[in-house]
Design an enzyme around this catalytic site. Structure first.
Site, short mmCIF file in Angstrom:
data_model
loop_
_atom_site.label_atom_id
_atom_site.label_comp_id
_atom_site.label_asym_id
_atom_site.label_seq_id
_atom_site.Cartn_x
_atom_site.Cartn_y
_atom_site.Cartn_z
N CYS A 91 0.81 -1.22 0.00
CA CYS A 91 0.00 0.00 0.00
C CYS A 91 0.84 1.27 0.00
O CYS A 91 0.62 2.17 -0.82
CB CYS A 91 -1.00 0.00 1.15
SG CYS A 91 -0.31 0.10 2.81
N HIS A 118 -2.76 1.00 6.65
CA HIS A 118 -3.11 0.95 5.23
C HIS A 118 -3.33 2.37 4.73
O HIS A 118 -3.84 3.22 5.45
CB HIS A 118 -4.39 0.12 5.03
CG HIS A 118 -4.69 -0.19 3.60
ND1 HIS A 118 -3.83 -0.92 2.79
CD2 HIS A 118 -5.74 0.16 2.81
CE1 HIS A 118 -4.36 -1.01 1.57
NE2 HIS A 118 -5.51 -0.36 1.56
N HIS A 150 -5.79 1.79 -4.19
CA HIS A 150 -4.90 1.23 -3.17
C HIS A 150 -4.43 -0.16 -3.57
O HIS A 150 -4.96 -0.78 -4.49
CB HIS A 150 -5.62 1.18 -1.82
CG HIS A 150 -6.80 0.27 -1.80
ND1 HIS A 150 -6.88 -0.83 -0.99
CD2 HIS A 150 -7.97 0.28 -2.49
CE1 HIS A 150 -8.03 -1.44 -1.16
NE2 HIS A 150 -8.72 -0.78 -2.09
#
Length: 162
Positions: free
Chosen positions: A53, A104, A116
């Site tokens: 990420c 994240h 993402h």
């Protein structure tokens, strides 16, 4: 037609109507994100061979001339906090997926969606999906207004920016 399929069809129709995150990207940000869609997930990855990420956000911002660290918690310490209601394309959105703080990060692409690196690769998801909504921590604006206008505004709109 099941609910997920119907929602996906509506989302695609909206994306093509609005142009955000569509295959007909007009901004530099859209081009970079669209070019990475489908790239596989790779722990520690920072290239189009595979991303994690923060490697993905680092890559996107790097293509726009902005350096980010390769760690979501460190990225969260950058920029200015932005409320969910004031998000604009290019803002970083952060989540607590581990139960231990920021774990994240993604790039907001407009229309309530963000790009993402998921376990299924680079994809666009909705902030309103139950999983992400429950884990949302906040957003940061790292791009200056000038940078935003040059890389995140559709080229048609950018022609009118003075």
């Amino acid at each position: 037609m099941n609910k997920k399929l119907a929602a996906a069809a509506i989302s695609v129709a909206i994306m093509f109507t609005i142009g955000t995150g569509s295959a007909f990207a007009d901004s530099k940000l859209d081009e970079v994100v669209d070019g990475a869609i489908g790239t596989p997930y790779k722990s520690g990855g920072t290239t189009t061979n595979g991303f994690d990420c923060s490697g993905f956000t680092m890559y996107v911002y790097g293509k726009l001339g902005i350096k980010l660290p390769h760690q979501s918690g460190a990225q969260y310490k950058m920029g200015t906090a932005v409320s969910k209601d004031d998000l604009r394309s290019g803002d970083l959105v952060f989540f607590n997926t581990s139960g231990r703080g920021i774990s994240h990060v993604g790039v907001y692409v407009g229309d309530g969606k963000f790009a993402h690196a998921s376990s299924k690769g680079i994809r666009i998801s909705s902030l309103s999906e139950d999983y992400y909504e429950k884990r949302y921590v906040g957003a940061k604006r790292v791009m200056s207004t000038d940078t935003y206008e040059s890389v995140a505004v559709d080229s048609e709109d950018n022609d009118n920016v003075e």
